[in-house]
Motif scaffolding. Sequence first.
Motif, PDB file in Angstrom:
ATOM      1  N   UNK A   1       0.988  -0.440  -0.030  1.00  0.00           N
ATOM      2  CA  UNK A   1       0.217   0.095   0.109  1.00  0.00           C
ATOM      3  C   UNK A   1       1.047   1.195  -0.030  1.00  0.00           C
ATOM      4  N   UNK A   2       0.519   1.860  -0.697  1.00  0.00           N
ATOM      5  CA  UNK A   2       1.182   2.879  -1.173  1.00  0.00           C
ATOM      6  C   UNK A   2      -0.259   5.008  -0.636  1.00  0.00           C
ATOM      7  N   UNK A   3       0.449   5.128   0.580  1.00  0.00           N
ATOM      8  CA  UNK A   3      -0.265   6.090   1.357  1.00  0.00           C
ATOM      9  C   UNK A   3      -1.444   5.847   2.096  1.00  0.00           C
ATOM     10  N   UNK A   4      -2.314   6.417   2.040  1.00  0.00           N
ATOM     11  CA  UNK A   4      -4.116   5.939   3.413  1.00  0.00           C
ATOM     12  C   UNK A   4      -5.043   6.108   2.461  1.00  0.00           C
ATOM     13  N   UNK A   5      -5.745   5.053   2.652  1.00  0.00           N
ATOM     14  CA  UNK A   5      -7.596   5.277   1.967  1.00  0.00           C
ATOM     15  C   UNK A   5      -8.073   6.645   2.553  1.00  0.00           C
ATOM     16  N   UNK A   6      -9.364   6.242   1.515  1.00  0.00           N
ATOM     17  CA  UNK A   6      -9.564   7.990   1.906  1.00  0.00           C
ATOM     18  C   UNK A   6     -11.364   7.740   2.303  1.00  0.00           C
ATOM     19  N   UNK A   7     -12.380   8.103   2.933  1.00  0.00           N
ATOM     20  CA  UNK A   7     -13.450   8.234   3.045  1.00  0.00           C
ATOM     21  C   UNK A   7     -14.126   9.553   3.597  1.00  0.00           C
ATOM     22  N   UNK A   8     -15.154   9.904   2.837  1.00  0.00           N
ATOM     23  CA  UNK A   8     -15.667  11.496   2.738  1.00  0.00           C
ATOM     24  C   UNK A   8     -17.075  10.478   3.391  1.00  0.00           C
ATOM     25  N   UNK A   9     -17.983  11.340   4.021  1.00  0.00           N
ATOM     26  CA  UNK A   9     -19.285  11.301   4.450  1.00  0.00           C
ATOM     27  C   UNK A   9     -20.149  12.288   4.031  1.00  0.00           C
ATOM     28  N   UNK A  10     -20.965  12.038   3.327  1.00  0.00           N
ATOM     29  CA  UNK A  10     -22.417  13.486   3.121  1.00  0.00           C
ATOM     30  C   UNK A  10     -22.991  13.546   3.639  1.00  0.00           C
ATOM     31  N   UNK A  11     -24.084  14.389   4.501  1.00  0.00           N
ATOM     32  CA  UNK A  11     -25.403  14.343   5.207  1.00  0.00           C
ATOM     33  C   UNK A  11     -26.079  15.123   4.790  1.00  0.00           C
ATOM     34  N   UNK A  12     -27.634  15.274   4.141  1.00  0.00           N
ATOM     35  CA  UNK A  12     -28.601  16.212   3.833  1.00  0.00           C
ATOM     36  C   UNK A  12     -29.765  16.364   4.670  1.00  0.00           C
ATOM     37  N   UNK A  13     -30.614  17.300   4.377  1.00  0.00           N
ATOM     38  CA  UNK A  13     -31.911  16.764   4.925  1.00  0.00           C
ATOM     39  C   UNK A  13     -32.767  17.906   4.758  1.00  0.00           C
ATOM     40  N   UNK A  14     -33.709  18.712   5.740  1.00  0.00           N
ATOM     41  CA  UNK A  14     -34.669  19.628   5.456  1.00  0.00           C
ATOM     42  C   UNK A  14     -34.573  20.864   5.596  1.00  0.00           C
ATOM     43  N   UNK A  15     -32.661  21.020   6.216  1.00  0.00           N
ATOM     44  CA  UNK A  15     -32.508  22.475   5.529  1.00  0.00           C
ATOM     45  C   UNK A  15     -31.318  22.764   4.452  1.00  0.00           C
ATOM     46  N   UNK A  16     -31.890  21.619   3.406  1.00  0.00           N
ATOM     47  CA  UNK A  16     -31.613  21.768   1.811  1.00  0.00           C
ATOM     48  C   UNK A  16     -30.290  22.216   1.830  1.00  0.00           C
ATOM     49  N   UNK A  17     -29.310  21.763   2.722  1.00  0.00           N
ATOM     50  CA  UNK A  17     -27.788  21.964   2.752  1.00  0.00           C
ATOM     51  C   UNK A  17     -27.286  20.443   2.267  1.00  0.00           C
ATOM     52  N   UNK A  18     -26.229  20.004   2.168  1.00  0.00           N
ATOM     53  CA  UNK A  18     -25.302  19.501   1.800  1.00  0.00           C
ATOM     54  C   UNK A  18     -24.281  19.383   2.398  1.00  0.00           C
ATOM     55  N   UNK A  19     -23.847  18.673   3.907  1.00  0.00           N
ATOM     56  CA  UNK A  19     -22.949  18.820   4.434  1.00  0.00           C
ATOM     57  C   UNK A  19     -21.667  17.498   4.446  1.00  0.00           C
ATOM     58  N   UNK A  20     -20.365  17.948   4.512  1.00  0.00           N
ATOM     59  CA  UNK A  20     -19.626  17.239   4.054  1.00  0.00           C
ATOM     60  C   UNK A  20     -18.528  16.752   4.836  1.00  0.00           C
ATOM     61  N   UNK A  21     -18.657  15.702   5.145  1.00  0.00           N
ATOM     62  CA  UNK A  21     -17.799  14.766   6.646  1.00  0.00           C
ATOM     63  C   UNK A  21     -16.167  14.100   5.793  1.00  0.00           C
TER      64      UNK A  21
END
Length: 863
Positions: A401-421
């Motif tokens: 393995x070269x480097x590290x794996x990556x993970x990105x999470x998104x959430x959304x709801x009634x506030x109409x905003x896409x939030x990234x984690x």
Amino acid sequence: MALEIRRSIPHAHGGAILCVAYNPYARHIFTGGQDSLIKCWQSESGELVRSLSEHAGWVTGLAFANEIRSLFSCGIDGQLIAWSAKGDVVDTQRAGGKDASAGEARRSQSGPLHCLAWDSRRQRLLVGGNGSIWVYAFSTSDGSEYSGGKRSLQLLGELRDERGRAPHSSRGMAEPVRGIVIDEMGKVFTVGYDRALRVWDSARTEGPPAAAVDEPRGKPARRPPPSAESLMANLYSSTGCHDGAISAVTSDPDNNWLITGGFDRTIRVWSGDAKRVSELHGFGDTVTGLAYVPATRALWASANSPQPFIYDPRTLSDVTKYHLPEAASPAQLERTAMHRIQRLFTLWDTGEVLASTNTRQLLIWRFNPHGAASILHAHTDWVEALAYAHKPAERGEHGDEVGQDSLELISAGSDAVIRRWEPASRHNPALFDHTTSDAGHDGAVLCALYCGAVECFVTCGDDSTIRLWPEAGPTAAPRQPQVLTEHTDRVTGLALVGASTLASVSWDLTLRLWQLDAAFDTGAAAGATHASTHVIQNAHDDYILSVAFSPELGQIASSSADQGVKLWDVRCDTDSSPVDADGEMCVPEGKRGKRCCGVLLGHTSDVSCVKWSEPLALWVTSSEDRTVRLWNRGGVQVGEYRPPGDGITALALDRCHGCVIVGTMDAAVRIYAVAPDLSGESLWPFELKLVQTNSGHADAVRCVLHVPERQLYVTASWDRSIRVWRAYSPRTGNGAECADAADLGDAQAEEHDDGSDRQQTYAELHPLTEPKWLRKGGALERRRGEGGLRARRKIKPAEMDDATSKASSALGLKLLELETRLKATFTEPAAKPAPVRRARTSGEAGSMRRAASGREPSSRSVL
């Protein structure tokens, strides 16, 4: 939260609570306070068992010795008291008393006692006072610690530093010993108001042991108490550990560290040789309490604060926000605080954390293995959708393995905003930090997924649009978000069909397919118009609520409020057909459609969700009729379960174990294992068994996401929070059960995939299943293959004589073997010299007569 408040005891003492101890045998919690009382509480119920009132001042130290089931206490009155488990006083001594380690009887410096600790390895009690540390043994009058006589406290000596002085003093003045910590290896750590840290080793001494003293005849030799130098060696010392007096101390057994807090409003971490590892600043007051939680490997700290601060001791990163049920700023907490936490204690036998407050309240936290590992706060309204993207680490030329794996999470709801984690720590995969937010939808976002082929997130919602959000990251190419706008009403479901084909359903009663790779062609600007490739109008008779895809079957499933689920063959296109005014299914001109190849009927209300289970090869549906149903490839129902919780609000599948994850209106998440019913008691060939329940949300759970790369479940709720849980991990693998379930589903699918509309018989709906131990490769065949029943049957009856054929047991075979050997002995005797004549017994004569006549002895005669 993994640690949840289990009980709160108001007005536990008449003053501040200063120390605690725990009796694991009776499950009693002992507390000592400024009211000079020791109180015993029932751990489970919180009821007061008894109060002990022998001390004349503050009770400053408590310790329970599990090996001898005794309680020890000390106070500022200078008394050291030993108690029985029932609360009776066994012995009382003043601080220091008569020092047996000195050559002459002398009185050590008397004064208040501030702390004590029990050394379970050496069966010793260590007591800290003003600069001094005394070592006691709790033994009988003859010096034995294990005889049945009356026990008493015996002073063994006083610890001295390398210069022979009291270990904790500053400028010639004795300073209070604030804490004594003993690790599992017997190493002793002491800290005091002199800002010094000293490390002692009870396994190493600085002088030879005392010789035994001869006693009168009939009595065993008595060994006198050891000298002060032979008690334990002072290994390391560190002065000036803090800029102020040390006020709190605890140990981290997982990393072999000692953690201290001081009046200088700092926390410092020390190695086993008294060297500083790390430091934490920024507290608004004196650090009054420290507690290490082994279950979560977290450090809890208090500084007269409304709530405890929680840190990762490996990095000293603040993880408090991941454990709070409500998102509130420190300023808000300061204004609304009802109490302030003063001291923290860890019950090592149970892993519980106890806290005392300025309102004389005792709070007890207990670890919940099925509680949320972390809580994420960022949304201002209901959270409805979740999705994640995982990229494994790149491989080098040699496969490493070269480097590290990556993970990105998104959430959304009634506030109409896409939030990234993004992950906040490499040590704890359950922690995520909010990075960026994307706005674009004009209403609530209802569904989200990730398309790896195009490297983008896809969302849909109330504004009847589908939006494509390019993946963020340092290596991602800059691209503009795209919008798909052919739907005319709320878009309620999304599913990937293959690598880059998207299926969407809407309240406009249409099912549409899109090519996502064409949406990001070179030159595509933000807001460009993109057309769908396949459209089915009037796909259902009522609102379409969900869509899923089965790559094994090549089918799309859409669920609707018309109480049914329709299956569409993606391999079979249909031509356009004129729009029917009566609402019949049709394909608009210039578009292609898909053939309906099946219908799943059985629900009695809206079918809110449909999923395809790859491990089980089954369709899984949930409905407003409060049932979860299982369907095989042929569209035949093979399982049904009604979870508790007043309605199903979310449905997901565990991709590792094939479990069904159900979110309900009672804010709980329940995990069910699916397996064939071999007992025959169920009406269906499959049954769902509850294996885990996760609770913690304050409102309905609206979305459940399984992240197998991190072994996590992520849930979104109407309580505006996102919670991360440890995924279900069975102690014994479910792989065999899942394989059996898949085989059964395939067999039933082949049996019923004849295209006929005849009604299924009861035998077809409820087929009999062969037990595992009778199947090919089962336990019975393995037993035969190991030389069991089959090996015995290889011996043909013709090869045995009549007596052998009758022998059906090991005992019979042994008797037959013995009879044959005796027969050969008597009928064909070997040439022997003439025996010495002697009188024969009647038994021997009978045996010779039978041998001469040729009669064989029976089994009974041999016995």
